[in-house]
Design an enzyme around this catalytic site. Structure first.
Site, PDB file in Angstrom:
ATOM      1  N   GLU A 254       0.966  -1.201   0.052  1.00 11.67           N
ATOM      2  CA  GLU A 254       0.017  -0.062   0.213  1.00 11.67           C
ATOM      3  C   GLU A 254       0.855   1.226   0.022  1.00 11.67           C
ATOM      4  O   GLU A 254       0.301   2.293   0.140  1.00 11.67           O
ATOM      5  CB  GLU A 254      -0.783  -0.063   1.260  1.00 11.67           C
ATOM      6  CG  GLU A 254      -1.704  -1.209   1.621  1.00 11.67           C
ATOM      7  CD  GLU A 254      -2.660  -1.404   0.378  1.00 11.67           C
ATOM      8  OE1 GLU A 254      -2.769  -0.961  -0.766  1.00 11.67           O
ATOM      9  OE2 GLU A 254      -3.759  -2.229   0.578  1.00 11.67           O
TER      10      GLU A 254
ATOM     11  N   TYR B   5     -14.161  17.375  15.857  1.00  7.88           N
ATOM     12  CA  TYR B   5     -13.045  18.210  16.324  1.00  7.88           C
ATOM     13  C   TYR B   5     -11.853  17.628  15.802  1.00  7.88           C
ATOM     14  O   TYR B   5     -10.966  18.166  15.457  1.00  7.88           O
ATOM     15  CB  TYR B   5     -13.208  18.564  17.696  1.00  7.88           C
ATOM     16  CG  TYR B   5     -12.272  19.281  18.176  1.00  7.88           C
ATOM     17  CD1 TYR B   5     -12.412  20.905  17.887  1.00  7.88           C
ATOM     18  CD2 TYR B   5     -11.129  19.175  18.812  1.00  7.88           C
ATOM     19  CE1 TYR B   5     -11.707  21.968  18.273  1.00  7.88           C
ATOM     20  CE2 TYR B   5     -10.233  20.234  19.441  1.00  7.88           C
ATOM     21  CZ  TYR B   5     -10.430  21.636  18.990  1.00  7.88           C
ATOM     22  OH  TYR B   5      -9.538  22.341  19.497  1.00  7.88           O
TER      23      TYR B   5
END
Length: 205
Positions: A74, A120
């Site tokens: 990956e 957040y």
């Protein structure tokens, strides 16, 4: 030059993510920008017990391996994210328990903002369809999604998060996992913060 100390830092962080139960065996991979180089876990390596001999060093722009260690399959999307996002220094691909359950759901959530920590610390979560691990299709989809997201859910596969440093990435991964645990354990009977709630958070925090 990549130093022995930098390799040791990278290995220690890989172990830290393993201790947080973010992956099983060889299911995850990790990268770290060091100047114009990328440290990335080697193919088939296990992050919870990663050794220095299984850390690949690549040139970020060319992708060329510089120490003879074969990088994770990956690594293409790790390189792509670091090229597209100069403020990002760490990329983690993982398969935590509840987030992977959500990745395999037929009807996936469209909103993960079950608690304030998600908007957040994690931000909006992108969802990409299933592509074969290691494929160019998967790499391209992840790179594209990560241009304007810090967290991506890979359908029937796992998750990817990125950040400025190792702490931010761990925080992002753990809060993403927490949100998915809420979603799964509530048996899909949960509420999310409203847009006004999220805007209020940003205004006051």
């Amino acid at each position: 030059m990549i130093t022995k100390e930098q390799i040791e830092i990278f290995v220690a962080q890989a172990h830290r993510y393993g201790e947080a139960r973010l992956m099983l065996c060889s299911s995850g991979n990790l990268s770290w920008r060091v100047g114009d180089k990328m440290l990335v876990s080697g193919t088939g390596s296990w992050l919870p017990v990663l050794t220095p001999e299984k850390v690949a060093v690549c040139d970020i722009m060319s992708g060329q391996v510089e120490n003879g260690v074969r990088p994770s399959m990956e690594s293409v999307f790790h390189l792509g994210i670091l090229r597209e996002r100069p403020e990002v220094n760490v990329v983690l691909h993982f398969q935590s328990e509840y987030a992977t359950v959500v990745a395999c759901m037929k009807n996936k959530p469209s909103n993960f903002n079950v608690t304030l920590e998600v908007p957040y610390h994690v931000g909006e979560v992108a969802v990409v369809p299933y592509y074969r691990p290691g494929s160019l299709e998967l790499a391209n989809a992840v790179i594209e999604a990560m241009k304007d997201h810090d967290a991506v859910l890979l359908s029937n596969h796992g998750q990817v998060v990125c950040g400025r440093d190792f702490d931010e990435v761990l925080e992002r991964a753990l809060f993403f996992e927490m949100a998915c645990r809420v979603i799964v354990q509530s048996r899909m009977d949960y509420t999310v913060l409203s847009r006004k709630d999220v805007e209020d958070l940003w205004e006051h925090l």
